[in-house]
Motif scaffolding. Structure first.
Motif, PDB file in Angstrom:
ATOM      1  N   PHE A 138       0.834  -1.201   0.000  1.00 28.42           N
ATOM      2  CA  PHE A 138       0.000   0.000   0.000  1.00 28.42           C
ATOM      3  C   PHE A 138       0.866   1.248   0.000  1.00 28.42           C
ATOM      4  O   PHE A 138       0.646   2.184  -0.776  1.00 28.42           O
ATOM      5  CB  PHE A 138      -0.919  -0.031   1.231  1.00 28.42           C
ATOM      6  CG  PHE A 138      -1.630   1.262   1.487  1.00 28.42           C
ATOM      7  CD1 PHE A 138      -2.590   1.737   0.597  1.00 28.42           C
ATOM      8  CD2 PHE A 138      -1.348   2.015   2.606  1.00 28.42           C
ATOM      9  CE1 PHE A 138      -3.239   2.929   0.826  1.00 28.42           C
ATOM     10  CE2 PHE A 138      -2.000   3.206   2.848  1.00 28.42           C
ATOM     11  CZ  PHE A 138      -2.939   3.667   1.950  1.00 28.42           C
ATOM     12  N   PHE A 156       2.533   1.829  -3.460  1.00 32.47           N
ATOM     13  CA  PHE A 156       1.639   2.416  -4.459  1.00 32.47           C
ATOM     14  C   PHE A 156       1.305   3.863  -4.113  1.00 32.47           C
ATOM     15  O   PHE A 156       1.243   4.717  -4.987  1.00 32.47           O
ATOM     16  CB  PHE A 156       0.365   1.585  -4.600  1.00 32.47           C
ATOM     17  CG  PHE A 156       0.565   0.385  -5.471  1.00 32.47           C
ATOM     18  CD1 PHE A 156       0.698   0.537  -6.847  1.00 32.47           C
ATOM     19  CD2 PHE A 156       0.664  -0.885  -4.932  1.00 32.47           C
ATOM     20  CE1 PHE A 156       0.913  -0.562  -7.661  1.00 32.47           C
ATOM     21  CE2 PHE A 156       0.877  -1.989  -5.740  1.00 32.47           C
ATOM     22  CZ  PHE A 156       1.001  -1.837  -7.107  1.00 32.47           C
ATOM     23  N   LEU A 157       1.126   4.110  -2.813  1.00 36.70           N
ATOM     24  CA  LEU A 157       0.820   5.477  -2.381  1.00 36.70           C
ATOM     25  C   LEU A 157       1.977   6.409  -2.738  1.00 36.70           C
ATOM     26  O   LEU A 157       1.773   7.539  -3.174  1.00 36.70           O
ATOM     27  CB  LEU A 157       0.588   5.478  -0.865  1.00 36.70           C
ATOM     28  CG  LEU A 157      -0.135   6.668  -0.262  1.00 36.70           C
ATOM     29  CD1 LEU A 157      -1.515   6.810  -0.864  1.00 36.70           C
ATOM     30  CD2 LEU A 157      -0.256   6.498   1.243  1.00 36.70           C
ATOM     31  N   GLU A 209       3.850   6.182  -5.221  1.00 36.86           N
ATOM     32  CA  GLU A 209       3.930   6.399  -6.666  1.00 36.86           C
ATOM     33  C   GLU A 209       2.924   7.435  -7.152  1.00 36.86           C
ATOM     34  O   GLU A 209       2.952   7.836  -8.300  1.00 36.86           O
ATOM     35  CB  GLU A 209       3.698   5.076  -7.412  1.00 36.86           C
ATOM     36  CG  GLU A 209       4.802   4.052  -7.219  1.00 36.86           C
ATOM     37  CD  GLU A 209       6.128   4.508  -7.796  1.00 36.86           C
ATOM     38  OE1 GLU A 209       6.122   5.203  -8.824  1.00 36.86           O
ATOM     39  OE2 GLU A 209       7.164   4.191  -7.196  1.00 36.86           O
ATOM     40  N   ILE A 210       1.984   7.828  -6.268  1.00 39.74           N
ATOM     41  CA  ILE A 210       0.997   8.818  -6.688  1.00 39.74           C
ATOM     42  C   ILE A 210       1.648  10.196  -6.687  1.00 39.74           C
ATOM     43  O   ILE A 210       2.145  10.650  -5.659  1.00 39.74           O
ATOM     44  CB  ILE A 210      -0.221   8.810  -5.743  1.00 39.74           C
ATOM     45  CG1 ILE A 210      -0.936   7.473  -5.837  1.00 39.74           C
ATOM     46  CG2 ILE A 210      -1.178   9.947  -6.101  1.00 39.74           C
ATOM     47  CD1 ILE A 210      -2.074   7.326  -4.873  1.00 39.74           C
ATOM     48  N   LYS A 211       1.657  10.841  -7.862  1.00 40.22           N
ATOM     49  CA  LYS A 211       2.327  12.138  -7.933  1.00 40.22           C
ATOM     50  C   LYS A 211       1.347  13.289  -7.722  1.00 40.22           C
ATOM     51  O   LYS A 211       1.750  14.417  -7.495  1.00 40.22           O
ATOM     52  CB  LYS A 211       3.029  12.293  -9.292  1.00 40.22           C
ATOM     53  CG  LYS A 211       4.063  11.216  -9.547  1.00 40.22           C
ATOM     54  CD  LYS A 211       5.189  11.225  -8.502  1.00 40.22           C
ATOM     55  CE  LYS A 211       6.118  10.044  -8.707  1.00 40.22           C
ATOM     56  NZ  LYS A 211       6.829   9.635  -7.486  1.00 40.22           N
ATOM     57  N   PHE A 255      -4.627  14.222  -4.238  1.00 34.06           N
ATOM     58  CA  PHE A 255      -5.228  12.889  -4.168  1.00 34.06           C
ATOM     59  C   PHE A 255      -4.495  12.029  -3.136  1.00 34.06           C
ATOM     60  O   PHE A 255      -5.110  11.321  -2.338  1.00 34.06           O
ATOM     61  CB  PHE A 255      -5.182  12.230  -5.552  1.00 34.06           C
ATOM     62  CG  PHE A 255      -5.830  10.878  -5.595  1.00 34.06           C
ATOM     63  CD1 PHE A 255      -7.199  10.750  -5.399  1.00 34.06           C
ATOM     64  CD2 PHE A 255      -5.081   9.729  -5.816  1.00 34.06           C
ATOM     65  CE1 PHE A 255      -7.797   9.500  -5.428  1.00 34.06           C
ATOM     66  CE2 PHE A 255      -5.672   8.482  -5.836  1.00 34.06           C
ATOM     67  CZ  PHE A 255      -7.036   8.375  -5.647  1.00 34.06           C
ATOM     68  N   SER A 303      -2.865  13.001  -0.459  1.00 35.17           N
ATOM     69  CA  SER A 303      -3.170  13.347   0.933  1.00 35.17           C
ATOM     70  C   SER A 303      -4.621  13.006   1.282  1.00 35.17           C
ATOM     71  O   SER A 303      -4.927  12.712   2.439  1.00 35.17           O
ATOM     72  CB  SER A 303      -2.855  14.810   1.223  1.00 35.17           C
ATOM     73  OG  SER A 303      -3.683  15.649   0.485  1.00 35.17           O
ATOM     74  N   LEU A 304      -5.501  12.982   0.280  1.00 42.50           N
ATOM     75  CA  LEU A 304      -6.871  12.531   0.542  1.00 42.50           C
ATOM     76  C   LEU A 304      -6.877  11.050   0.940  1.00 42.50           C
ATOM     77  O   LEU A 304      -7.504  10.661   1.930  1.00 42.50           O
ATOM     78  CB  LEU A 304      -7.747  12.750  -0.701  1.00 42.50           C
ATOM     79  CG  LEU A 304      -9.171  12.210  -0.569  1.00 42.50           C
ATOM     80  CD1 LEU A 304      -9.985  13.102   0.365  1.00 42.50           C
ATOM     81  CD2 LEU A 304      -9.861  12.114  -1.923  1.00 42.50           C
ATOM     82  N   VAL A 305      -6.131  10.247   0.160  1.00 39.44           N
ATOM     83  CA  VAL A 305      -6.055   8.819   0.489  1.00 39.44           C
ATOM     84  C   VAL A 305      -5.510   8.640   1.895  1.00 39.44           C
ATOM     85  O   VAL A 305      -6.031   7.857   2.697  1.00 39.44           O
ATOM     86  CB  VAL A 305      -5.159   8.061  -0.521  1.00 39.44           C
ATOM     87  CG1 VAL A 305      -4.976   6.613  -0.102  1.00 39.44           C
ATOM     88  CG2 VAL A 305      -5.757   8.129  -1.914  1.00 39.44           C
ATOM     89  N   GLN A 306      -4.465   9.411   2.221  1.00 40.11           N
ATOM     90  CA  GLN A 306      -3.871   9.274   3.551  1.00 40.11           C
ATOM     91  C   GLN A 306      -4.858   9.658   4.644  1.00 40.11           C
ATOM     92  O   GLN A 306      -5.041   8.933   5.614  1.00 40.11           O
ATOM     93  CB  GLN A 306      -2.617  10.140   3.651  1.00 40.11           C
ATOM     94  CG  GLN A 306      -1.425   9.482   2.980  1.00 40.11           C
ATOM     95  CD  GLN A 306      -0.185  10.321   3.113  1.00 40.11           C
ATOM     96  OE1 GLN A 306      -0.082  11.376   2.509  1.00 40.11           O
ATOM     97  NE2 GLN A 306       0.750   9.868   3.904  1.00 40.11           N
ATOM     98  N   THR A 360      -7.451   6.885   5.033  1.00 46.17           N
ATOM     99  CA  THR A 360      -7.001   5.613   5.591  1.00 46.17           C
ATOM    100  C   THR A 360      -6.478   5.746   7.021  1.00 46.17           C
ATOM    101  O   THR A 360      -6.370   4.756   7.727  1.00 46.17           O
ATOM    102  CB  THR A 360      -5.907   4.962   4.715  1.00 46.17           C
ATOM    103  OG1 THR A 360      -4.890   5.932   4.457  1.00 46.17           O
ATOM    104  CG2 THR A 360      -6.483   4.471   3.417  1.00 46.17           C
ATOM    105  N   ILE A 382       2.717   5.056   7.306  1.00 44.73           N
ATOM    106  CA  ILE A 382       3.474   6.286   7.563  1.00 44.73           C
ATOM    107  C   ILE A 382       4.975   6.011   7.660  1.00 44.73           C
ATOM    108  O   ILE A 382       5.792   6.696   7.061  1.00 44.73           O
ATOM    109  CB  ILE A 382       3.000   6.970   8.867  1.00 44.73           C
ATOM    110  CG1 ILE A 382       1.601   7.532   8.687  1.00 44.73           C
ATOM    111  CG2 ILE A 382       3.941   8.091   9.260  1.00 44.73           C
ATOM    112  CD1 ILE A 382       1.112   8.294   9.892  1.00 44.73           C
TER     113      ILE A 382
END
Lengths: 312, 306
Positions: free
Chosen positions: A104, A107-108, A110-112, A116, A118-121, A124, A190
């Motif tokens: 996880f 992949f997180l 790799e998000i540039k 988006f 920080s929204l996922v973070q 979760t 984290i």
């Protein structure tokens, strides 16, 4: 560290500052002695013929009993299933949880798209901030025989009759591991993300010039880069093998799933505080602590030997 | 930005995006589900689960929970202990860490030894229970406060790492001006350490708010129940009904709350439980997005040291 000795203060001033520092330190020292160290005397009752009716003096006045409590613990028919549950839920949970959390985080990472990401973070992290009473209670509601999970499974004809997720012992490990994973997935990531941020960026550029794709860079650069962090987390996992999350298991546990949900911590609570078998409950607790400490030291030594990194 | 936008790259981005969306839905949906279910009429809910929106909207469960005296008492116990412990323990622990971080502190080894010993050794639950009894803290509100006043050595380590980053010259000049240690702490260290103070305050508040073990182990009276403990009892008694067993442990406050709801009215035991769960989690849900920028930093400091 700053130099230990600082010359130039007068003796009187030195006394005053040290006195002030002591005033700042000693309340905590007293609290530690009272609430952390005095209970250690209570461990004596694991070796004695202690009865709760004897009160506090009984800790010291009751007679020794030649490890009878420990012998009885090993003979207890509930002991080995309980050890199996403790180790099983923990080891399987870590075996599944560590790679998934790492994936996880990979992949997180790799998000540039910053927003988006920080929204996922934010989303979760949320379950980490709710108690097990609430998170566990939610899943009890979702997983019960008339709950939404069974409803959907029936609706899509995947099952003929509702699955008793929490009333059938064979599903308990799965429920405990699954909810545990979901609750701390984001939070656990984290540490990996921090480790990934520390990987030398020029390595990625060099690899990209050599024609390595995103996936290739992830496997050959990022994963080796976070190895030390991974090792520390594995040491923690090994040393915490016997420390089941009481707050989680106790919420999900009920009398029907007891065969697979009874772990050392819930057993200690049950025999000690509900059935007043103070001495034997203390004996089990002490055994657990000693083994956990040995595991910590062992895992640390092994890690130092293999990867040259350890906790201490 | 490294690399171009090859088809493989695009596929990679798209699949990452989809995985994350699914994960967010899986995380958030249970909360949404409990929120809409608690706002739905209980009798209607018994006919089948709802998915996106309340079928028969009803505020009955929320008002039942919010007007129940046992629940309000639990809310008061939980909120008051959270505020007291958070404020006192964070300020005190920060002060302890300040004294601990001074390089000229005499006998530092002693404090380190005591601190680490307190992290790794504990008597366990039975000896703690005996201690609370002996001190008269059993079934006493102070059991929520006194043992938590010192925030623990782990927090001291985090504070210490932060203080080490402050310029030494600040302390020296304050000392030359004749400032006492307390004054240096309050007027220099505290204002400069706001992020870590905030981070650890959030962690402490979350821990105290979510704790139900203290209530479970060390209290028995109805007046000392916490919100989490009451919800635990609600869950257990609801499940007992479902499993056709007797109620696990009689609990006056909980059975009073449930007695008003038996039957198939708009408010049922299940919607009560869900409403209580939503209400008890609201403070944390509201607080944490604001605190997020602090605590991520706080965790990182802790992890570097750990």
């Amino acid at each position: 560290m700053a130099p230990r000795k600082q010359k130039g203060f007068k003796l009187g001033y030195d006394f005053r500052t040290q006195f002030e520092l002591k005033v700042m330190l000693w309340p905590a020292v007293l609290l530690i002695f009272l609430f952390d160290f005095t209970p250690l005397f209570g461990l004596l009752i694991a070796f004695k013929n202690y009865e709760p009716i004897m009160g506090v003096q009984g800790i010291f006045t009751s007679g020794w009993n030649d490890f009878q409590h420990f012998i009885r613990v090993f003979q207890n028919f509930q002991f080995w299933p309980m050890v199996r549950n403790t180790l099983g839920i923990n080891l399987l949970g870590q075996l599944i949880g560590i790679p998934i959390t790492m994936l996880f985080a990979l992949f997180l990472n790799e998000i540039k798209h910053h927003k988006f990401k920080s929204l996922v973070q934010t989303v979760t992290y949320l379950p980490h901030f709710l108690s097990w009473v609430i998170f566990g209670g939610l899943f009890i509601t979702l997983l019960n025989s008339t709950g939404i999970v069974n409803f959907l499974l029936l609706e899509f004809h995947l099952i003929d009759k509702p699955i008793q997720f929490l009333a059938d012992p064979k599903y308990f490990w799965g429920v405990a591991i699954g909810t545990g994973l979901l609750k701390d997935l984001g939070w656990g990531a984290i540490l990996y993300l921090a480790a990934m941020a520390g990987v030398d960026q020029s390595l990625y550029e060099a690899a990209a010039i050599d024609g390595a794709g995103r996936f290739r860079r992830m496997i050959n650069i990022t994963i080796p880069g976070i190895m030390p962090t991974l090792m520390v987390l594995i040491i923690f996992a090994v040393s915490g093998m016997l420390n089941n999350n009481f707050t989680q298991i106790f919420v999900l546990q009920n009398s029907l799933n007891l065969p697979t949900s009874q772990v050392i911590d819930t057993f200690v609570y049950q025999t000690g505080l509900l059935q007043f078998q103070f001495a034997s409950a203390t004996a089990i607790g002490l055994l657990k602590t000693v083994f956990a400490l040995m595991l910590l030291i062992g895992a640390n030594a092994l890690s130092k030997k293999i990867t040259k990194t350890g906790l201490f | 930005m490294v690399g171009g936008k090859s088809p493989g790259e695009r596929l990679f981005n798209l699949s990452t995006f989809i995985i994350m969306i699914i994960l967010m839905i899986v995380t958030l949906y249970p909360f949404w589900f409990s929120l809409i279910s608690s706002l739905n009429s209980g009798a209607d809910l018994a006919r089948g689960p709802i998915f996106l929106w309340p079928r028969e909207f009803s505020l009955g469960s929320w008002s039942a929970v919010l007007s129940d005296t046992g629940m309000l008492k639990a809310l008061w116990v939980t909120a008051s202990r959270t505020v007291i412990v958070t404020v006192v323990s964070i300020l005190y622990t920060a002060m302890f860490a300040y004294a601990f971080s001074r390089s000229y502190l005499k006998g530092k080894k002693f404090y380190i030894m005591i601190g680490f010993a307190s992290m790794y050794f504990s008597g366990g639950i039975i000896p703690s229970f005996m201690l609370m009894n002996w001190l008269g803290l059993y079934d006493n509100y102070l059991v929520y406060i006194l043992p938590s006043l010192f925030g623990g050595f782990w927090n001291v380590i985090i504070f210490n790492a932060n203080y080490k980053a402050l310029p030494e010259a600040l302390f020296e000049s304050a000392k030359i001006d004749g400032a006492s240690e307390f004054r240096i702490f309050l007027q220099i260290v505290v204002p400069l350490s706001k992020p870590v103070l905030a981070a650890l305050a959030v962690f402490t508040a979350v821990n105290v708010w979510n704790d139900y073990g203290t209530t479970l182990y060390f209290t028995q009276s109805n007046d000392l129940q916490t919100l989490q403990y009451m919800i635990l009892r609600l869950i257990q008694s609801n499940r007992a009904v479902e499993n056709m067993m007797s109620l696990q442990g009689s609990n006056l406050a909980v059975s009073a709350l449930l007695n008003n709801t038996k039957g198939q009215g708009p408010v049922t035991a299940q919607t009560i439980e869900l409403a209580a769960m939503v209400i008890a989690s609201l403070p944390m849900i509201i607080m944490y997005p604001f605190a997020q920028r602090f605590f991520v930093k706080g965790v990182l400091v802790g992890s570097v040291k750990g």
